[in-house]
Design a protein around this motif. Structure first.
Motif, short mmCIF file in Angstrom:
data_model
loop_
_atom_site.label_atom_id
_atom_site.label_comp_id
_atom_site.label_asym_id
_atom_site.label_seq_id
_atom_site.Cartn_x
_atom_site.Cartn_y
_atom_site.Cartn_z
N VAL A 358 33.43 -44.56 -79.88
CA VAL A 358 32.35 -45.02 -80.74
C VAL A 358 31.55 -43.56 -80.96
CG1 VAL A 358 30.07 -46.32 -80.80
CG2 VAL A 358 32.16 -47.19 -79.68
N SER A 359 31.15 -43.15 -82.01
CA SER A 359 30.76 -41.89 -82.44
C SER A 359 29.17 -42.05 -81.97
CB SER A 359 30.65 -41.57 -83.95
OG SER A 359 29.97 -42.45 -84.83
N LEU A 360 28.75 -40.93 -81.75
CA LEU A 360 27.42 -40.51 -81.30
C LEU A 360 26.35 -41.31 -82.40
CD1 LEU A 360 26.99 -37.11 -79.91
CD2 LEU A 360 27.17 -39.33 -78.57
N ASN A 361 26.77 -40.99 -83.92
CA ASN A 361 25.99 -41.37 -84.66
C ASN A 361 25.81 -43.06 -84.99
OD1 ASN A 361 24.88 -39.45 -86.27
ND2 ASN A 361 26.72 -38.94 -87.33
N ARG A 362 27.25 -43.75 -84.55
CA ARG A 362 27.30 -45.06 -84.44
C ARG A 362 26.52 -45.63 -83.39
NH1 ARG A 362 26.92 -49.68 -86.72
NH2 ARG A 362 28.17 -51.32 -85.93
N ARG A 363 26.43 -45.13 -82.33
CA ARG A 363 25.66 -45.49 -80.89
C ARG A 363 24.35 -45.36 -81.42
NH1 ARG A 363 29.13 -44.04 -75.93
NH2 ARG A 363 31.13 -43.37 -76.84
N ALA A 364 23.55 -44.43 -81.98
CA ALA A 364 22.18 -44.43 -82.35
C ALA A 364 21.97 -45.33 -83.62
CB ALA A 364 21.97 -43.02 -83.11
N PHE A 375 16.75 -47.36 -74.34
CA PHE A 375 18.13 -46.90 -74.42
C PHE A 375 18.61 -46.02 -73.36
CE2 PHE A 375 21.30 -43.87 -75.73
CZ PHE A 375 22.22 -44.70 -76.51
N ILE A 376 19.50 -46.71 -72.70
CA ILE A 376 20.12 -45.59 -71.33
C ILE A 376 21.54 -45.37 -71.33
CG2 ILE A 376 20.25 -45.89 -68.63
CD1 ILE A 376 17.97 -47.97 -68.78
N SER A 377 21.56 -44.20 -71.28
CA SER A 377 23.18 -43.72 -71.69
C SER A 377 23.50 -43.20 -69.92
CB SER A 377 23.03 -42.62 -72.42
OG SER A 377 24.25 -42.18 -72.83
N ILE A 378 24.68 -43.78 -69.88
CA ILE A 378 25.17 -43.48 -68.39
C ILE A 378 26.59 -42.55 -68.64
CG2 ILE A 378 26.61 -44.70 -66.58
CD1 ILE A 378 23.51 -45.73 -67.05
N HIS A 379 26.32 -41.27 -67.68
CA HIS A 379 27.41 -40.34 -67.78
C HIS A 379 27.59 -39.88 -66.15
CE1 HIS A 379 27.21 -39.57 -71.95
NE2 HIS A 379 25.98 -40.17 -71.82
N LEU A 380 28.61 -39.25 -65.87
CA LEU A 380 28.96 -38.34 -64.85
C LEU A 380 29.08 -36.86 -65.02
CD1 LEU A 380 31.84 -40.67 -63.56
CD2 LEU A 380 29.71 -40.50 -62.58
N ASN A 381 28.81 -36.25 -64.20
CA ASN A 381 28.94 -34.53 -64.36
C ASN A 381 30.01 -33.97 -63.56
OD1 ASN A 381 27.65 -32.36 -65.01
ND2 ASN A 381 25.64 -33.07 -64.40
N SER A 382 30.14 -32.78 -63.91
CA SER A 382 31.31 -31.84 -63.36
C SER A 382 30.54 -30.68 -63.07
CB SER A 382 32.50 -32.04 -64.12
OG SER A 382 32.21 -31.01 -65.44
N ALA A 427 15.33 -32.75 -72.48
CA ALA A 427 16.37 -32.24 -73.08
C ALA A 427 16.40 -32.80 -74.42
CB ALA A 427 17.72 -32.79 -72.42
N ALA A 428 17.29 -32.00 -75.34
CA ALA A 428 17.26 -32.48 -76.75
C ALA A 428 18.68 -33.00 -76.93
CB ALA A 428 16.63 -31.28 -77.54
N PHE A 429 19.15 -33.66 -76.24
CA PHE A 429 20.77 -34.27 -76.49
C PHE A 429 20.50 -35.11 -77.81
CE2 PHE A 429 21.34 -34.40 -71.66
CZ PHE A 429 21.43 -33.10 -71.72
N PHE A 430 21.63 -35.03 -78.39
CA PHE A 430 21.66 -35.96 -79.87
C PHE A 430 21.15 -37.12 -79.65
CE2 PHE A 430 23.57 -38.68 -82.84
CZ PHE A 430 23.55 -37.90 -83.98
N LEU A 431 21.40 -38.17 -78.64
CA LEU A 431 21.24 -39.65 -78.58
C LEU A 431 19.66 -39.72 -78.28
CD1 LEU A 431 24.23 -41.25 -77.03
CD2 LEU A 431 23.34 -41.65 -79.55
N LEU A 432 19.14 -38.72 -77.24
CA LEU A 432 17.80 -38.85 -76.80
C LEU A 432 17.02 -38.49 -78.12
CD1 LEU A 432 17.66 -36.87 -73.61
CD2 LEU A 432 18.03 -39.26 -73.87
N ARG A 433 17.42 -37.54 -79.05
CA ARG A 433 16.44 -37.23 -80.21
C ARG A 433 16.72 -38.37 -81.43
NH1 ARG A 433 19.60 -32.90 -80.90
NH2 ARG A 433 20.41 -33.50 -83.01
N SER A 439 14.29 -43.31 -74.56
CA SER A 439 15.65 -43.07 -74.17
C SER A 439 15.99 -42.36 -72.76
CB SER A 439 16.32 -42.49 -75.29
OG SER A 439 16.37 -43.19 -76.51
N LEU A 440 16.87 -42.60 -72.22
CA LEU A 440 17.28 -41.87 -70.89
C LEU A 440 18.63 -41.72 -70.74
CD1 LEU A 440 15.88 -41.22 -68.19
CD2 LEU A 440 16.39 -43.40 -67.32
N HIS A 441 18.96 -40.60 -70.34
CA HIS A 441 20.30 -40.08 -70.11
C HIS A 441 20.46 -39.93 -68.61
CE1 HIS A 441 24.12 -37.60 -70.97
NE2 HIS A 441 23.88 -36.95 -69.85
N ILE A 442 21.30 -40.61 -67.95
CA ILE A 442 21.60 -40.50 -66.53
C ILE A 442 23.02 -39.81 -66.11
CG2 ILE A 442 21.64 -41.78 -64.33
CD1 ILE A 442 19.81 -43.91 -65.52
#
Length: 479
Positions: A358-364, A375-382, A427-433, A439-442
């Motif tokens: 699902v593209s970022l544009n579609r998610r927004a 809006f809460i975006s769930i991720h993992l780090n590396s 942060a200025a991530f695409f979805l946060l913006r 919106s929260l990115h975790i």
């Protein structure tokens, strides 16, 4: 005695020097009487209803029971009456303010409270910042020009309803000394040859080599230096002109945000109802009856969009050393999070339900169509160093609500699963913006840490993560 039929506030009383408990509508009465300008001679009942709803909305938004921050000075209460949270005048002070109009104004406010019982202004089921000002002077203001961030319901609207306000135009004279003191600036000292240009007043000064004025334009008219010397009885044509007092002319009164009080009262006088007035000044809002939070369903009517990051064959995200993929883990967490949240009354949407791209544009777009509370975006780090681990959260600049939510969630994750707190950051991530809601990115943890990767393969640990996020969300909305 507390009656379950009513909503109560905890107020720190400046007179009693302690926390007192009052019915919401009693405080609404005093705040409304405080906030209506006494300079409005003909206060219309529909305008009073508007002010009642604004007062009730701002109080509900502040109350911890409804997820508000409460008083920042006195931690155990919703508001204080010291002026720190809101200005409240009580009976004696209101009698002094309103004089002979006191009884009629208070009766009209009490009638308006009954007529609008429980009504507040909301967006996405959450009380708005019900901003208002005295006189807009022709147009209200966009929020980003006043408070620095864009608020969807605080948009500029044209308004000529306040044209007859006594505050439509204002004038104030300020001395140069006062300007220097308050602005912390220093104007140049007056000398006979000081070069000063004040467009429209004194300009086009032509001097000879010795500094004598050959010609000068004053008020749009050109004079010879010798003419000015004779007319003004000056000693010489070597002169400069500077002001001692500056006159400042203004249009309107207040910051221009939200509702224009004089305009609103005029709209009422020509036949507009309270709901029409509110919807004119606040863009895209709903006026609805507030419900007391339910113990069984603390997230009732809260709308949340959970975004499992990545997805599909070409967008797996980051990988652990044993091959565990971010896209799979965050989908499991998101699905369990949805279940936990829905059990507490929330309405929850996922941006993807399967392993699909699902593209970022579609998610927004999906989120902006739903218009959730969060809006809460769930991720993992590396990281290349496998010993690194910890949770990081990101919010868009100025999004204070998402920062507060992040603090609540981080607190629960640290307590429940002993995660390392690596900070809550801007942060200025695409979805946060691009997402129109808070919106929260975790980033839950580092999948490249072998211990973390092993834990993330355990369904019980996935549940603990989802439970921790759920508890943080409940804490955000908790009394």
């Amino acid at each position: 005695m507390i009656d379950d039929r009513f909503i109560y506030l905890k107020i720190y009383s400046r007179d009693k020097k302690r926390i007192i408990i009052k019915k919401l509508e009693e405080i609404v009465k005093y705040i409304t009487a405080t906030q209506i300008p006494d300079s409005i001679e003909n206060v219309h009942p529909e305008f009073i209803k508007v002010q009642v709803i604004l007062a009730r909305t701002n109080l509900i938004r502040k109350m911890r029971m409804f997820g508000g921050e409460g008083c920042l000075k006195y931690s155990e209460c919703d508001i204080c009456d010291e002026g720190h949270c809101i200005t409240i005048l009580y009976e004696d002070e209101l009698k002094e303010k309103w004089g002979s109009r006191y009884n009629s104004i208070m009766r009209a406010i009490e009638d308006s409270i009954k007529a609008t019982e429980g009504l507040v202004i909301t967006m996405n089921n959450k009380p708005i910042m019900a901003k208002f000002h005295n006189t807009c002077g022709g147009a209200t203001e966009n929020s980003e020009n006043v408070i620095g961030n864009r608020v969807m319901y605080l948009r500029k609207v044209l308004c000529d309803y306040c044209l007859n306000s006594p505050n439509w135009e204002g004038y104030k004279e300020i001395s140069i000394e006062e300007i220097e003191e308050k602005l912390k600036v220093k104007f140049p000292n007056l000398t006979p040859t000081l070069k000063i240009d004040m467009k429209g007043f004194i300009e086009e000064i032509d001097r000879d080599e010795e500094g004598r004025i050959k010609s000068i334009k004053i008020g749009g008219k050109l004079f010879k230096g010798t003419e000015i010397k004779e007319i003004l009885k000056l000693d010489s044509t070597r002169f400069s002109i500077v002001p001692k007092i500056l006159g400042v002319k203004t249009c309107g009164q207040g910051d221009g945000l939200g509702l224009c009080q004089y305009g609103a009262n005029q709209m009422a006088l020509i036949g507009f109802k309270f709901n029409d007035i509110i919807n004119y000044y606040f863009t895209g809002v709903e006026i609805k009856e507030i419900e007391k939070p339910c113990i069984k369903w603390p997230l009732k009517e809260k709308i949340l969009v959970i975004d499992p990051g990545h997805g599909g064959d070409d967008n797996v995200g980051v990988k652990g050393h044993q091959g565990l993929m971010e896209k799979d883990v965050v989908l499991k967490i998101s699905k369990r999070l949805k279940e936990f949240l829905e059990k507490l009354g929330a309405v929850v949407y996922l941006t993807r339900y399967d392993d699909e791209y699902v593209s970022l544009n579609r998610r927004a777009e999906l989120s902006n169509k739903i218009r959730p509370n969060f809006f809460i975006s769930i991720h993992l780090n590396s990281f290349y160093n496998p010993s690194i681990r910890g949770c990081e959260m990101y919010y868009y600049k100025g999004d204070i609500e998402s920062k507060r939510l992040a603090e609540c969630i981080m607190d629960r994750m640290v307590k429940n699963i002993n995660v390392v707190n690596k900070g809550i950051k801007v942060a200025a991530f695409f979805l946060l913006r691009e997402v129109g809601a808070s919106s929260l990115h975790i980033d839950i943890d580092y999948i490249t840490n072998p211990e973390v990767e092993k834990l993330l393969q355990n369904s019980e640990y996935i549940d603990k993560i989802a439970e921790s996020i759920t508890q943080g969300i409940v804490e955000y909305y908790k009394f």
